[in-house]
Motif scaffolding. Structure first.
Motif, PDB file in Angstrom:
ATOM      1  N   ILE A 258     -30.611  19.963  16.171  1.00  0.00           N
ATOM      2  CA  ILE A 258     -29.637  18.890  16.375  1.00  0.00           C
ATOM      3  C   ILE A 258     -29.023  19.033  17.764  1.00  0.00           C
ATOM      4  CG2 ILE A 258     -27.476  17.875  15.560  1.00  0.00           C
ATOM      5  CD1 ILE A 258     -28.202  19.097  12.783  1.00  0.00           C
ATOM      6  N   GLY A 259     -29.033  17.966  18.516  1.00  0.00           N
ATOM      7  CA  GLY A 259     -28.504  17.978  19.871  1.00  0.00           C
ATOM      8  C   GLY A 259     -27.177  17.259  19.992  1.00  0.00           C
ATOM      9  N   PRO A 260     -26.748  16.977  21.220  1.00  0.00           N
ATOM     10  CA  PRO A 260     -25.459  16.300  21.438  1.00  0.00           C
ATOM     11  C   PRO A 260     -25.361  14.940  20.750  1.00  0.00           C
ATOM     12  CG  PRO A 260     -26.302  17.214  23.490  1.00  0.00           C
ATOM     13  CD  PRO A 260     -27.410  17.352  22.488  1.00  0.00           C
TER      14      PRO A 260
ATOM     15  N   LEU B 229     -17.735  30.706  16.533  1.00  0.00           N
ATOM     16  CA  LEU B 229     -18.263  30.379  17.856  1.00  0.00           C
ATOM     17  C   LEU B 229     -19.154  31.506  18.376  1.00  0.00           C
ATOM     18  CD1 LEU B 229     -15.083  28.838  19.547  1.00  0.00           C
ATOM     19  CD2 LEU B 229     -16.967  27.641  18.419  1.00  0.00           C
ATOM     20  N   SER B 230     -19.716  32.283  17.474  1.00  0.00           N
ATOM     21  CA  SER B 230     -20.555  33.412  17.865  1.00  0.00           C
ATOM     22  C   SER B 230     -21.786  32.955  18.635  1.00  0.00           C
ATOM     23  CB  SER B 230     -21.003  34.184  16.623  1.00  0.00           C
ATOM     24  OG  SER B 230     -19.903  34.687  15.912  1.00  0.00           O
ATOM     25  N   SER B 231     -22.266  33.847  19.539  1.00  0.00           N
ATOM     26  CA  SER B 231     -23.525  33.639  20.248  1.00  0.00           C
ATOM     27  C   SER B 231     -23.577  32.286  20.953  1.00  0.00           C
ATOM     28  CB  SER B 231     -24.702  33.763  19.268  1.00  0.00           C
ATOM     29  OG  SER B 231     -25.922  33.799  19.945  1.00  0.00           O
ATOM     30  N   ASN B 232     -22.591  32.039  21.798  1.00  0.00           N
ATOM     31  CA  ASN B 232     -22.513  30.778  22.526  1.00  0.00           C
ATOM     32  C   ASN B 232     -22.351  30.967  24.029  1.00  0.00           C
ATOM     33  OD1 ASN B 232     -22.625  28.121  21.122  1.00  0.00           O
ATOM     34  ND2 ASN B 232     -21.197  29.136  19.723  1.00  0.00           N
ATOM     35  N   GLN B 233     -22.628  32.177  24.507  1.00  0.00           N
ATOM     36  CA  GLN B 233     -22.522  32.477  25.940  1.00  0.00           C
ATOM     37  C   GLN B 233     -21.112  32.219  26.467  1.00  0.00           C
ATOM     38  OE1 GLN B 233     -25.928  30.967  28.224  1.00  0.00           O
ATOM     39  NE2 GLN B 233     -26.989  30.589  26.303  1.00  0.00           N
TER      40      GLN B 233
ATOM     41  N   GLU C 204     -28.549  22.763  18.910  1.00  0.00           N
ATOM     42  CA  GLU C 204     -28.620  22.584  20.359  1.00  0.00           C
ATOM     43  C   GLU C 204     -27.581  21.585  20.850  1.00  0.00           C
ATOM     44  OE1 GLU C 204     -32.608  21.197  20.648  1.00  0.00           O
ATOM     45  OE2 GLU C 204     -33.495  23.041  19.837  1.00  0.00           O
ATOM     46  N   ILE C 205     -26.364  21.657  20.288  1.00  0.00           N
ATOM     47  CA  ILE C 205     -25.377  20.625  20.616  1.00  0.00           C
ATOM     48  C   ILE C 205     -24.803  20.792  22.017  1.00  0.00           C
ATOM     49  CG2 ILE C 205     -24.791  20.448  18.164  1.00  0.00           C
ATOM     50  CD1 ILE C 205     -22.067  21.697  18.885  1.00  0.00           C
ATOM     51  N   GLY C 206     -24.755  22.015  22.550  1.00  0.00           N
ATOM     52  CA  GLY C 206     -24.244  22.247  23.886  1.00  0.00           C
ATOM     53  C   GLY C 206     -22.772  21.897  24.028  1.00  0.00           C
ATOM     54  N   ALA C 207     -22.300  21.938  25.256  1.00  0.00           N
ATOM     55  CA  ALA C 207     -20.891  21.646  25.529  1.00  0.00           C
ATOM     56  C   ALA C 207     -20.552  20.192  25.211  1.00  0.00           C
ATOM     57  CB  ALA C 207     -20.561  21.964  26.986  1.00  0.00           C
ATOM     58  N   LEU C 208     -21.483  19.288  25.470  1.00  0.00           N
ATOM     59  CA  LEU C 208     -21.223  17.870  25.210  1.00  0.00           C
ATOM     60  C   LEU C 208     -21.053  17.615  23.717  1.00  0.00           C
ATOM     61  CD1 LEU C 208     -20.954  14.992  26.236  1.00  0.00           C
ATOM     62  CD2 LEU C 208     -23.455  14.786  26.159  1.00  0.00           C
ATOM     63  N   GLY C 209     -21.913  18.204  22.909  1.00  0.00           N
ATOM     64  CA  GLY C 209     -21.767  18.064  21.466  1.00  0.00           C
ATOM     65  C   GLY C 209     -20.470  18.660  20.963  1.00  0.00           C
TER      66      GLY C 209
ATOM     67  N   SER D 156     -24.308  29.874  17.955  1.00  0.00           N
ATOM     68  CA  SER D 156     -25.640  29.725  18.556  1.00  0.00           C
ATOM     69  C   SER D 156     -25.950  28.282  18.932  1.00  0.00           C
ATOM     70  CB  SER D 156     -26.721  30.261  17.606  1.00  0.00           C
ATOM     71  OG  SER D 156     -26.511  31.614  17.312  1.00  0.00           O
ATOM     72  N   ASN D 157     -25.061  27.684  19.726  1.00  0.00           N
ATOM     73  CA  ASN D 157     -25.241  26.304  20.165  1.00  0.00           C
ATOM     74  C   ASN D 157     -25.081  26.125  21.673  1.00  0.00           C
ATOM     75  OD1 ASN D 157     -25.653  23.871  18.228  1.00  0.00           O
ATOM     76  ND2 ASN D 157     -24.405  25.310  17.039  1.00  0.00           N
ATOM     77  N   GLN D 158     -24.974  27.240  22.396  1.00  0.00           N
ATOM     78  CA  GLN D 158     -24.894  27.197  23.856  1.00  0.00           C
ATOM     79  C   GLN D 158     -23.759  26.295  24.355  1.00  0.00           C
ATOM     80  OE1 GLN D 158     -28.751  26.512  25.703  1.00  0.00           O
ATOM     81  NE2 GLN D 158     -29.817  27.486  24.009  1.00  0.00           N
ATOM     82  N   ILE D 159     -22.604  26.425  23.733  1.00  0.00           N
ATOM     83  CA  ILE D 159     -21.483  25.582  24.169  1.00  0.00           C
ATOM     84  C   ILE D 159     -20.785  26.160  25.398  1.00  0.00           C
ATOM     85  CG2 ILE D 159     -21.163  24.833  21.779  1.00  0.00           C
ATOM     86  CD1 ILE D 159     -18.523  26.404  21.787  1.00  0.00           C
ATOM     87  N   ARG D 160     -20.923  27.457  25.642  1.00  0.00           N
ATOM     88  CA  ARG D 160     -20.396  28.142  26.830  1.00  0.00           C
ATOM     89  C   ARG D 160     -18.870  27.970  26.949  1.00  0.00           C
ATOM     90  NH1 ARG D 160     -24.967  29.445  30.009  1.00  0.00           N
ATOM     91  NH2 ARG D 160     -26.849  28.339  29.296  1.00  0.00           N
TER      92      ARG D 160
END
Length: 335
Positions: free
Chosen positions: A119-121, A198-202, A146-151, A172-176
């Protein structure tokens, strides 16, 4: 649906049809057996499994957008299903749109697991729109997507006004750091979320700073997962500052966060005045095992302090003993 169903369905006794239904999977019973003919619908409505089906486990079933559309059609009228587990499928953004459209008005489903579904943004945006209207969902698991910061931004906006969600998993969604800032904005206004993963989100020290600023005014969050983020000693310092004044956080998970002796000292100093935190996980283990334990046990572990393997070696015993003492004191206050 046609009233001219097969002759066998029209003449078979209810007991025999019940026996046939006994051999159907929950998914088939909900999504395929209905709407064959009017008589079968009436029989299914009186079938015990159909009346009492509250939890549907469909993880790792190669479910895609089409199958989710079938589920969505069922959810429009279903009044029993409270938990839906769709982890480890291939729903993607297209499938989420069908599900989100139903969630806007569904008043029964309380727990939704959507982890590991690519699932993305865009999918996060569909869910965010649904959350602005949904009044039933209390647990939303979007881990390993895979929602990222935008999601994260879309979901954070929805959480500012949502009044039912209590547990949110965005691990684990790379939200940073940017995504952490959006979630911090949500925490300033949200008064319902008690568990946030919010684990594993860089996320690094800057992202922790944003979250800490929000914790100064938030009075509901009790469990925060930040494991597998490189926050380091500086991030620990920010968290320690929050612990000095925060009165609601009871569990903080920080394993594999690159926190060493200095960061642990900061946490000890923060806990000297904190009266509520009773669980602190600072342990380190090989990554594979920790990730597996995290996925299967992240809501179950209760204890004081965990400092195993590398963590036990990198943090002095005196500091570990003091941390355990402070956490034990806090736990005794709650008993």
């Amino acid at each position: 649906m046609s009233d001219h169903g097969s002759s066998s369905l029209l003449v078979l006794s209810i007991d025999i049809i019940y026996r046939i239904l006994d051999h159907l999977s929950d998914f088939t019973l909900l999504c395929a057996a209905r709407d064959v003919c009017t008589r079968l619908n009436s029989i299914i409505d009186t079938y015990y499994r159909y009346q009492t089906l509250t939890t549907l486990y469909l993880s790792d079933n190669t479910i895609g957008a089409l199958e989710v559309q079938y589920l969505a059609n069922v959810l429009r009228n279903n009044t029993t299903l409270t938990t839906l587990d769709l982890e480890m499928n291939s729903i993607k953004d297209e499938g989420i749109q069908s599900l989100a459209d139903v969630l806007k008005n569904n008043t029964t489903l309380t727990t939704l697991h959507l982890g590991n579904n690519k699932i993305g943004p865009i999918g996060a945006e569909h869910l965010a729109i649904a959350l602005q209207n949904n009044t039933a969902l209390t647990t939303l698991d979007l881990g390993s997507n895979e929602i990222g910061a935008l999601g994260a931004e879309y979901l954070a906006r929805a959480l500012q006004n949502n009044m039912t969600l209590t547990t949110v998993d965005l691990s684990s969604n790379q939200i940073r750091d940017e995504g952490a800032q959006y979630m911090a904005n949500a925490l300033r206004k949200n008064t319902k979320v008690t568990t946030l993963d919010l684990s594993s989100n860089q996320i690094q020290a800057m992202g922790v700073q944003h979250l800490v600023d929000a914790l100064r005014s938030n009075t509901t969050l009790s469990t925060l997962y930040l494991s597998l983020n490189p926050i380091g000693d500086e991030g620990a310092r920010h968290l320690a500052n929050a612990l000095r004044s925060n009165t609601t956080l009871t569990s903080l998970r920080l394993w594999d966060n690159e926190i060493g002796d200095d960061g642990t000292k900061f946490l000890v100093n923060g806990l000297e005045t904190n009266k509520t935190l009773i669980t602190l996980d600072l342990s380190f283990k090989e990554l594979g095992k920790r990730q597996e334990q995290y996925r299967t046990d992240r809501f179950k572990y209760t204890g004081h302090i965990r400092l195993n393997d590398v963590g036990a070696e990198s943090v002095g015993r005196e500091l570990r003993d003091r941390l355990d003492e402070l956490l034990t004191q806090n736990k005794q206050r709650t008993q």
